[in-house]
Design an enzyme around this catalytic site. Structure first.
Site, PDB file in Angstrom:
ATOM      1  CD  GLU A   1      -5.123  -1.076   3.806  1.00  0.00           C
ATOM      2  OE1 GLU A   1      -4.331  -1.076   4.813  1.00  0.00           O
ATOM      3  OE2 GLU A   1      -5.672  -2.052   3.720  1.00  0.00           O
TER       4      GLU A   1
ATOM      5  CG  ASP B   1      -4.382  -1.860  10.222  1.00  0.00           C
ATOM      6  OD1 ASP B   1      -4.476  -2.996  11.077  1.00  0.00           O
ATOM      7  OD2 ASP B   1      -5.348  -2.059   9.463  1.00  0.00           O
TER       8      ASP B   1
ATOM      9  CG  HIS C   1      -6.100  -8.652  -1.074  1.00  0.00           C
ATOM     10  ND1 HIS C   1      -6.136  -7.287  -0.774  1.00  0.00           N
ATOM     11  CD2 HIS C   1      -6.783  -9.352  -0.199  1.00  0.00           C
ATOM     12  CE1 HIS C   1      -6.958  -7.152   0.495  1.00  0.00           C
ATOM     13  NE2 HIS C   1      -7.464  -8.566   0.662  1.00  0.00           N
TER      14      HIS C   1
ATOM     15  CD1 TRP D   1      -7.204 -13.240   8.127  1.00  0.00           C
ATOM     16  CD2 TRP D   1      -7.762 -11.360   8.758  1.00  0.00           C
ATOM     17  NE1 TRP D   1      -7.962 -13.091   7.407  1.00  0.00           N
ATOM     18  CE2 TRP D   1      -8.461 -11.909   7.336  1.00  0.00           C
ATOM     19  CE3 TRP D   1      -8.161 -10.209   9.044  1.00  0.00           C
ATOM     20  CZ2 TRP D   1      -9.316 -11.097   6.687  1.00  0.00           C
ATOM     21  CZ3 TRP D   1      -9.255  -9.305   8.362  1.00  0.00           C
ATOM     22  CH2 TRP D   1      -9.607  -9.843   7.102  1.00  0.00           C
TER      23      TRP D   1
ATOM     24  CE1 TYR E   1      -4.609  -8.577  11.452  1.00  0.00           C
ATOM     25  CE2 TYR E   1      -5.983  -7.063  10.050  1.00  0.00           C
ATOM     26  CZ  TYR E   1      -5.426  -8.225  10.409  1.00  0.00           C
ATOM     27  OH  TYR E   1      -5.365  -9.183   9.405  1.00  0.00           O
TER      28      TYR E   1
ATOM     29  CG  ASP F   1      -2.856  -6.262  -0.844  1.00  0.00           C
ATOM     30  OD1 ASP F   1      -3.745  -5.901  -1.505  1.00  0.00           O
ATOM     31  OD2 ASP F   1      -2.641  -6.960   0.217  1.00  0.00           O
TER      32      ASP F   1
ATOM     33  CG  ASP G   1      -5.907 -11.818   2.627  1.00  0.00           C
ATOM     34  OD1 ASP G   1      -5.193 -12.162   1.726  1.00  0.00           O
ATOM     35  OD2 ASP G   1      -6.126 -10.489   2.930  1.00  0.00           O
ATOM     36  CD  GLU G   2      -9.914  -8.823   3.192  1.00  0.00           C
ATOM     37  OE1 GLU G   2     -10.847  -8.285   4.114  1.00  0.00           O
ATOM     38  OE2 GLU G   2      -9.053  -7.899   2.936  1.00  0.00           O
TER      39      GLU G   2
ATOM     40  NE  ARG H   1      -3.224  -2.938   0.258  1.00  0.00           N
ATOM     41  CZ  ARG H   1      -3.769  -3.544   1.474  1.00  0.00           C
ATOM     42  NH1 ARG H   1      -2.767  -3.926   2.402  1.00  0.00           N
ATOM     43  NH2 ARG H   1      -4.765  -4.210   1.376  1.00  0.00           N
TER      44      ARG H   1
HETATM   45  C1  ACM Z   1      -6.252  -9.336   6.167  1.00  0.00           C
HETATM   46  O1  ACM Z   1      -6.287  -8.545   7.286  1.00  0.00           O
HETATM   47  N1  ACM Z   1      -7.026  -9.261   5.103  1.00  0.00           N
HETATM   48  C2  ACM Z   1      -5.442 -10.628   6.532  1.00  0.00           C
END
Ligand code: ACM
Length: 679
Positions: free
Chosen positions: A460, A410, A261, A383, A408, A184, A316-317, A155
């Site tokens: 980010e 962030d 991602h 996570w 986390y 990413d 992920d995601e 990011r």
């Molecule tokens: C994540 O926070 N998407 C691993």
């Protein structure tokens, strides 16, 4: 060497708790060691410490290089060494026993990492006590074999010197894994010979700011574009960082994201997406053999570079949306007998695992890799809470715990109205510290499968190096102590005192940690319950709150509990794409002088102030008189979190109080409120 052991047995006594006034109460070592026994007398360190012992010459040289950078003068010398390294195979992996006596220092371990960690502790003793150390013996070993920090360099790119600077601090706190989130959607950061576009284009954005890029079309540009912002590591850069880390006993775990991602890859190789068009997908097409060619080619180059036993493949995601309609994905599902897109993802992960295993490495992935069935040898990084890690452990897989609500980095760490913009969630130092990745309550089958803990810094909204350090430290120190120190030796007050000293040391060395001593802690309004005319009264919901953010359900707005900084604290109730329209029944008509409701704005979570809030009253619940329409004055673009009371004061009467908070029209936007206060 016997001399030291005799000293250890005869003159030391275990006294973690005892203190006779002369004896220091604590070593100050962070992470806190498991056992300390104070001795009698002092050890006066010579200007240059002659050392010798069982260490291999390369390990000795690594320690000398490191000590030199710390201003600790060591010289290898067999004649009369003051500091002697000894091998003791009874000491646990990475553990050490450090005996400091008037005659000298003995550092015993069963491996080079243990000797290195013993030196870290010795260094910290010299920082605390100067050249006159108290006699003591420390017997220490880590609670977990995996103690990691993750840095997202996609990011916002960070150069290798910055990474090395963080590795230095990680080593101080006895971390042993650096998880490098190299790829990413916002930028690819590692040179891959077979796919040059990844670093010619996918590593560069025409916007330095992530939000501007994200909302402005998510484009990339060529590296020679005048607007190009970003960067990547050459293979030599990567080798340099790996070697630097190795000498600090830190393994660098690379992460190559798949199958989601991956917008940056699909922008330059659109044929690997389901649509074949750039800027349309974030997931690789799993029906396409070229995807496997690409991923295994990339992984081969990554495996050639990184000695890490673990190769992190993300997982992920993934949005999984395009897979449902893509002819190639559908054909693959049919051919392989895969019943849904979760199994399709699992098909990819299993194939990738076979490739990685065949090259002698292990697959590590975020907990979504459980969906559709876990690959046979995979390790799960948990996570989305701890459930994924526990489920993996229960089925005989290893897990690394990294739950958002404790790990986390962030998330904002203090008053978000003052802190730099961060993810609109909240994680304080004590909350990190209290985490136990493997409580006994998980049972004997699960606990040994939990390899350890990791803190994650997603970037980010972390554009600068200073900001990055502000987020990493000192919460990273708390992660280190969670990973190293046995729960019975953890004590937050003691840790806090040590952390304040650590922060000063970091600052002296040019780091930019958060000033923990200035932390305000929880939101003032949330500390004491409010008692007012509306407390405990029934609320009618003319518009429904989202079940996802129901908080305490229908009682939330009148339970007397104001929200904290975190919209997820179950005191804030959330509405999505909807006005808030609620009525509080005060049960009888009565004089009113004040009605107020708090709302919050959290840019990064799409939580917005209402456009306006109308406050009205009624005697019968049918006909309302408007008391006030309060307009919002917080700009949509404002990046920090804000908490605002929309209120009316005056004189009125009524039984029913109605609040209508009008949505600002931003699609997908939330409104959160915590309490209707009526006086
Ligand atoms: C994540 O926070 N998407 C691993």
């Amino acid at each position: 060497m016997k001399r030291f052991f005799l000293f250890g047995l005869a003159a030391l006594y275990v006294s973690l708790a005892s203190c006779d006034g002369e004896r220091p109460r604590t070593t100050g070592i962070t992470p806190a060691p498991q056992q300390v026994a104070w001795g009698r007398g002092r050890c006066v360190l010579p200007e240059t410490i002659a050392c010798a012992g069982d260490l291999a010459p390369a390990d000795m040289s690594d320690i000398e290089t490191w000590a030199d950078r710390q201003g600790l003068a060591l010289v290898a010398s067999d004649a009369e060494p003051f500091l002697r390294f000894a091998t003791d195979d009874t000491i646990a992996a990475e553990g050490y026993r450090l005996t400091v006596s008037p005659e000298g220092i003995l550092l015993a371990s069963s491996d080079a990492a243990g000797a290195f960690y013993g030196m870290q502790s010795l260094l910290q003793l010299t920082e605390r006590f100067g050249r006159e150390l108290p006699a003591l013996e420390i017997a220490d070993a880590p609670r977990f074999p995996y103690r990691g920090l993750m840095l997202d360099v996609s990011r916002h790119f960070r150069d290798k010197e910055f990474v090395k600077k963080q590795l230095d601090l990680m080593a101080r706190y006895k971390f042993n894994r650096f998880h490098w989130h190299l790829t990413d959607g916002a930028g690819w950061r590692i040179a891959i010979d077979r796919y040059p576009e990844l670093t010619e284009i996918a590593a560069w954005r025409p916007y330095p700011d992530w939000d501007a890029w994200h909302t402005g079309g998510r484009r990339y540009c060529r590296r020679d574009d005048p607007k190009a912002d970003g960067g990547y590591y050459t293979k030599d850069d990567i080798r340099e960082v790996i070697e630097y880390a190795r000498r600090l006993h830190i393994t660098v775990v690379p992460e190559i994201e798949m199958p989601g991602h991956s917008e940056e890859v699909l922008a330059v190789y659109p044929e690997l997406s389901c649509t074949g068009e750039p800027y349309t997908c974030s997931d690789f097409c799993i029906g396409n053999e070229k995807t496997f060619q690409f991923l295994t080619d990339v992984l081969d180059e990554v495996i050639d570079l990184f000695p890490s036993e673990y190769i992190h493949i993300g997982g992920d995601e993934a949005s999984k949306g395009a897979w449902r309609t893509c002819p190639k994905c559908k054909a693959r599902m049919e051919r392989e007998g895969l019943k849904d897109v979760d199994e399709l993802q699992s098909y990819l992960i299993r194939r990738i695992e076979r490739h990685i295993n065949a090259r002698g490495r292990k697959l590590l992935g975020w907990d979504e890799i459980l969906e559709g069935g876990l690959a046979p040898n995979a390790t799960v990084m948990s996570w989305r809470g701890v459930e994924g890690g526990i489920a993996a452990a229960r089925s005989g897989h290893h897990a690394v715990m990294s739950p958002g609500d404790h790990c986390y980095l962030d998330f904002c760490q203090d008053d978000p109205t003052v802190e730099p913009p961060a993810a609109a969630a909240f994680l304080t130092l004590p909350t990190v510290y209290e985490y136990d990745p493997a409580p006994d309550s998980l049972g004997e089958a699960v606990v040994p499968m939990i390899l350890g803990v990791q803190g994650n810094l997603w970037c980010e909204r972390v554009p600068t190096e200073e900001h990055c350090e502000h987020m990493l430290w000192p919460r990273g120190v708390a992660i280190a102590e969670v990973g190293w120190t046995q729960p019975e030796h953890k004590d937050y007050d003691d840790f806090y005192a040590r952390v304040l000293v650590e922060i000063e040391r970091m600052q002296e060395r040019g780091y930019h940690p958060f000033e923990q001593k200035d932390a305000v802690g929880s939101r003032v309004e949330s500390r004491e319950p409010v008692a007012c005319l509306s407390t405990g009264k029934a609320v009618t919901y003319n518009t429904a709150y989202s079940p996802k953010y129901a908080a305490a359900g229908d009682g939330t707005l009148t339970d007397g509990l104001r929200g904290g900084w975190n919209y997820g604290d179950k005191r804030w109730q959330g509405w999505i794409d909807s006005d808030v329209d609620v009525v509080v029944d005060l049960e009888r008509k009565q004089p009113l002088t004040y009605v107020g409701v708090d709302f919050m704005q959290g840019f990064s979570a799409d939580i917005w102030m209402p456009r306006e809030v109308e406050i009205s009253v009624s005697d019968d619940g049918e006909r309302y008189t408007t008391l006030a329409v309060v307009a919002n004055d917080i700009p949509f673009e404002y990046r920090k979190s804000v908490y605002e009371t929309f209120a009316w004061s005056g004189e009125a009467e009524g039984r029913y109080v109605r609040i209508v908070a009008r949505h600002n029209g931003h699609k997908g936007g939330w409104i959160f409120c915590d309490e209707v206060v009526v006086r």
